[in-house]
Scaffold this active site. Structure first.
Site, mmCIF file in Angstrom:
data_model
loop_
_atom_site.group_PDB
_atom_site.id
_atom_site.type_symbol
_atom_site.label_atom_id
_atom_site.label_comp_id
_atom_site.label_asym_id
_atom_site.label_seq_id
_atom_site.Cartn_x
_atom_site.Cartn_y
_atom_site.Cartn_z
ATOM 1 N N LYS A 264 1.182 -0.691 0.058
ATOM 2 C CA LYS A 264 0.288 0.320 -0.013
ATOM 3 C C LYS A 264 0.904 1.268 -0.535
ATOM 4 O O LYS A 264 0.331 2.383 -0.179
ATOM 5 C CB LYS A 264 -0.874 -0.308 1.290
ATOM 6 C CG LYS A 264 -1.668 -1.609 1.268
ATOM 7 C CD LYS A 264 -2.764 -1.408 0.144
ATOM 8 C CE LYS A 264 -2.968 -2.412 0.583
ATOM 9 N NZ LYS A 264 -2.926 -3.919 0.041
ATOM 10 N N GLU B 240 -2.141 8.340 6.540
ATOM 11 C CA GLU B 240 -3.143 9.395 5.265
ATOM 12 C C GLU B 240 -3.932 10.377 6.279
ATOM 13 O O GLU B 240 -4.569 10.165 7.157
ATOM 14 C CB GLU B 240 -3.074 8.545 4.248
ATOM 15 C CG GLU B 240 -4.699 7.739 3.918
ATOM 16 C CD GLU B 240 -5.037 6.969 3.296
ATOM 17 O OE1 GLU B 240 -3.617 7.257 1.783
ATOM 18 O OE2 GLU B 240 -6.109 6.731 2.885
ATOM 19 N N GLU C 56 -9.201 0.422 -5.942
ATOM 20 C CA GLU C 56 -9.581 1.672 -5.473
ATOM 21 C C GLU C 56 -8.953 3.417 -5.229
ATOM 22 O O GLU C 56 -8.771 3.682 -5.494
ATOM 23 C CB GLU C 56 -9.740 0.517 -4.113
ATOM 24 C CG GLU C 56 -10.084 -0.043 -4.091
ATOM 25 C CD GLU C 56 -10.195 -0.917 -2.557
ATOM 26 O OE1 GLU C 56 -9.418 -0.175 -1.622
ATOM 27 O OE2 GLU C 56 -10.799 -2.932 -2.541
ATOM 28 N N GLU D 45 -5.912 2.098 -2.920
ATOM 29 C CA GLU D 45 -4.310 1.768 -3.330
ATOM 30 C C GLU D 45 -4.875 0.774 -4.143
ATOM 31 O O GLU D 45 -6.751 0.481 -5.338
ATOM 32 C CB GLU D 45 -4.749 0.725 -1.851
ATOM 33 C CG GLU D 45 -6.562 -0.379 -1.838
ATOM 34 C CD GLU D 45 -6.836 -0.832 -0.894
ATOM 35 O OE1 GLU D 45 -5.846 -0.435 0.364
ATOM 36 O OE2 GLU D 45 -7.146 -1.195 0.230
ATOM 37 N N ASN E 101 -5.588 -3.989 -5.323
ATOM 38 C CA ASN E 101 -6.055 -5.064 -4.557
ATOM 39 C C ASN E 101 -5.733 -6.014 -5.395
ATOM 40 O O ASN E 101 -6.345 -5.935 -6.631
ATOM 41 C CB ASN E 101 -7.214 -5.320 -4.618
ATOM 42 C CG ASN E 101 -7.514 -4.730 -2.720
ATOM 43 O OD1 ASN E 101 -6.513 -4.879 -2.260
ATOM 44 N ND2 ASN E 101 -8.907 -3.143 -2.697
ATOM 45 N N PHE F 130 -21.888 -6.182 17.018
ATOM 46 C CA PHE F 130 -21.216 -6.966 15.553
ATOM 47 C C PHE F 130 -19.717 -8.044 16.425
ATOM 48 O O PHE F 130 -18.795 -8.097 15.337
ATOM 49 C CB PHE F 130 -20.617 -5.811 14.633
ATOM 50 C CG PHE F 130 -21.394 -4.912 14.279
ATOM 51 C CD1 PHE F 130 -22.644 -5.977 13.528
ATOM 52 C CD2 PHE F 130 -21.811 -3.819 14.571
ATOM 53 C CE1 PHE F 130 -23.377 -4.482 12.742
ATOM 54 C CE2 PHE F 130 -23.275 -2.944 14.219
ATOM 55 C CZ PHE F 130 -23.802 -3.875 13.105
#
Length: 662
Positions: free
Chosen positions: A116, A200, A275, A288, A290, A348
């Protein structure tokens, strides 16, 4: 073309790759760990090879074991799926050295784009729009705080080798950077074997939109439209759709062309995803790339008709792309939800255990179900808790959403916690339906967490009417009454009482062919029609002509109706029975407020307090790791620790006591 392919993965993605291989006439080899012995992917493949213990670091992440399995079975190529070794340059290189094809991009492209930090540097050098940030190595917490302060809050802390939301944190203060940096590096090391992170600027109200690219080994690269992946929780995608309702044609074309240009820069030769973060003004920034197949690839396949796994296999076999950019047409709309073994009502938290029931809508031209489990499968603490990717297709967005909502109503999971009701709530939310979404959607709409779904009055009354019909038919069966299915003769009059959430609703019920008519309070009569019979787990019928699907089950004092994400426990009684029920004492649950309980099965990473220590509300008490994610447990109120019952390294069961308070 290859004769035999090994899938270096597990679960639903391994099963999905096997399906394409079967269609192409290619034999498959599965690999499995101790925890996956007997798993669906192992049974679907033509051969299966055991590769080690349950922990991924001892099985699915061991390059030597995968290569050895290829040699032992004669597999000519390996499809890595996603996660695990899918973006590991050393793995691709090891296969190449062994004379085994890697069904993915070349090692140099993985190195350039898979990291990345390096990918952002390369994108910036190539003139691609990137988010402001610090891409160098970060020495420690103090340096991370300094860098974040210079960039300006809020910032994103993200694992360099990461993906799937792991090793990722948003920080809005120096304190949050310090804590987030530690957790992100730990998660990155545990999940990817690489603890590097970068920082970032975090773009407020962003959309997450990605471009699917496809390249071959002959310099051809095309893009297959975009996917909207903005519905996220903790940076883990929850709902994806294709195309995006936000992009105009000019932005779509610009993003696609930029993604292709970046791919060509690194000689990209497989399926991959570029992305972007997209702002409210449609400005977009490279996030990034993938260098693998994405979890959400089915929605692209549904609207393009292109099998991405097949294309990856053909590219790895050195075939040229048979598809040109002008051949790519987007047909209709597709939506995907990720069904997870987790408990939304309890924050969750992951859920593990045996899948006692697992049923959902049958696959068709408009429904796709990518799963790696069957009834009886064990959901392990060692891997990602995904049960299924349930997808729908429609001629437009509204139809695709309606189709998927109905499929969720037809989903029955028992034995473990799951997020099906929450997914229904998202799809039914007016803001989601309007397309007014961002990556903050879930945090903004459920700021205090998800506590269950409350249906609007009209839909609740419809569910009450369904419960009434079910109650009537259950009572008829219990009393061995024959004849038509309607009001039993023993009911004293037409007035009944429905009790829901301790509130009483007066019902006026009349018999009708194929069902009954139910009036709730002073409202209009609801005409309920269905062929439902006692014992059937799903109600399928109509209410005032509108199709209704619900999961139903008998309760000791009534009927449970699960519909639209809501679980309604309805008791239908005669007025006299309701009067007597009011006199019954209420049994209160035990007071557990003096205990910190482990919310899910997991491993204790750390205990932050000691016996006799005073704590403040919100203070971190312990960190528990489950399914590769660290969960910080905090004090709900001020208090004093009476006794610490757990220590670092302990493996705890759900509701096991970690701390006692005075």
């Amino acid at each position: 073309m290859f004769d035999k392919i090994l899938i270096a993965n597990r679960g639903e993605i391994a099963c999905r790759v096997i399906k394409t291989c079967r269609r192409l006439g290619i034999k498959t080899v599965a690999v499995y760990s101790d925890a996956d012995d007997g798993a669906l992917h192992m049974r679907m493949a033509d051969e299966a090879v055991h590769i080690g213990a349950a922990a991924a670091a001892e099985s699915y992440l061991v390059i030597e074991k995968i290569v050895a399995a290829c040699k032992a079975t004669g597999a000519q190529a390996v499809h890595p799926g996603y996660g695990f070794l899918s973006e590991n340059r050393k793995f691709a290189a090891a296969l190449k050295e062994a004379g085994i094809a890697f069904i993915g991009p070349n090692p140099d492209a993985i190195y350039a784009m898979g990291d990345k930090i390096e990918s952002k540097k390369l994108a910036k050098q190539a003139g691609v729009s990137t988010v402001p940030g610090y891409l160098g190595a970060i020495g420690g917490t103090d340096e991370a705080v300094k860098i974040a302060t210079e960039i300006g809050f809020p910032v994103m802390i993200k694992a360099s080798a990461g993906g799937g939301g792991k090793g990722m944190r948003i920080a809005r203060s120096a304190d949050e950077v310090a804590q987030g940096f530690s957790s992100a590096t730990n998660e990155a090391k545990n999940s990817f074997g690489d603890d590097r992170v970068f920082i970032e600027k975090y773009i407020e109200q962003p959309r997450h939109i990605e471009i699917q690219v496809l390249g071959d080994k002959h310099g051809n690269v095309i893009y297959l439209g975009e996917r909207e992946c903005s519905i996220q929780r903790r940076h883990q995608k929850v709902v994806e759709e294709a195309p995006s309702s936000f992009l105009d044609e000019a932005t779509r074309k610009a993003m696609g062309e930029q993604a292709v240009a970046l791919s060509k820069t690194v000689n990209y030769d497989s399926a991959g995803t570029v992305e972007f973060i997209v702002g409210p003004d449609r400005s977009f920034y490279f996030l990034e790339m993938n260098t693998r197949l994405q979890v959400e690839h089915p929605v692209t396949e549904l609207i393009t008709g292109i099998d991405l796994v097949e294309q990856m296999i053909r590219v790895a076999a050195n075939e040229k792309l048979a598809i040109k950019q002008d051949d790519v047409k987007l047909d209709g709309w597709a939506v995907e939800v990720r069904i997870y073994a987790e408990d939304p009502v309890r924050g969750f938290l992951p859920s593990t255990g045996r899948l006692a029931r697992w049923r959902t809508a049958e696959e068709s031209k408009v429904i796709r179900n990518d799963t790696g489990v069957v009834e009886g499968s064990e959901i392990s603490m060692f891997y990602d808790p995904m049960i299924s990717k349930l997808c729908s297709w429609g001629k437009d967005r509204a139809q695709a959403i309606e189709t998927l909502s109905a499929a969720l109503d037809e989903t029955w999971i028992a034995g473990i916690g799951h997020n099906v009701n929450f997914l229904s709530a998202v799809l039914d939310h007016p803001r989601f339906r309007s397309g007014d979404i961002s990556t903050n959607f879930i945090a903004e709409e459920w700021p205090n967490g998800y506590a269950g779904t409350v249906l609007p009055e009209e839909r609740q009354n419809s569910a009450l009417a369904v419960a009434t019909l079910i109650h009537i038919r259950n009572e008829l069966r219990a009393r061995h009454l024959g004849g038509k299915l309607g009001l039993p003769e023993w009911v004293p009059g037409e007035e009944w009482i429905a009790i829901l959430n301790k509130r009483e609703y007066k019902l006026s019920v009349s018999d009708a062919e194929g069902g009954c008519d139910v009036k709730v309070g002073k409202g209009k009569a609801l005409k309920v029609r269905s062929g439902w019979k006692p014992g059937e787990p799903f109600f399928r019928g109509t209410v005032n002509g509108a199709t209704v699907v619900a999961r139903v089950s008998a309760r000791p004092d009534g009927v449970r109706v699960v519909h639209g994400g809501a679980e309604l426990d309805v008791a239908v009684r005669t007025p006299r029975a309701a009067e007597l029920a009011r006199l019954m004492p209420e049994k209160l649950p035990p007071d557990m407020s003096k205990y910190l309980l482990c919310p899910m099965p997991g491993l204790v990473v750390s205990i932050a307090v000691a016996d006799g220590e005073a704590v403040k509300a919100g203070q971190a008490l312990a960190v528990v790791e489950a399914m590769k994610m660290e969960n910080v447990l905090r004090a709900e109120r001020d208090g004093t620790v009476k006794k610490v019952n757990a220590k670092k390294g302990d493996s705890l069961a759900v509701d096991q006591v970690i701390l006692e308070f005075a």
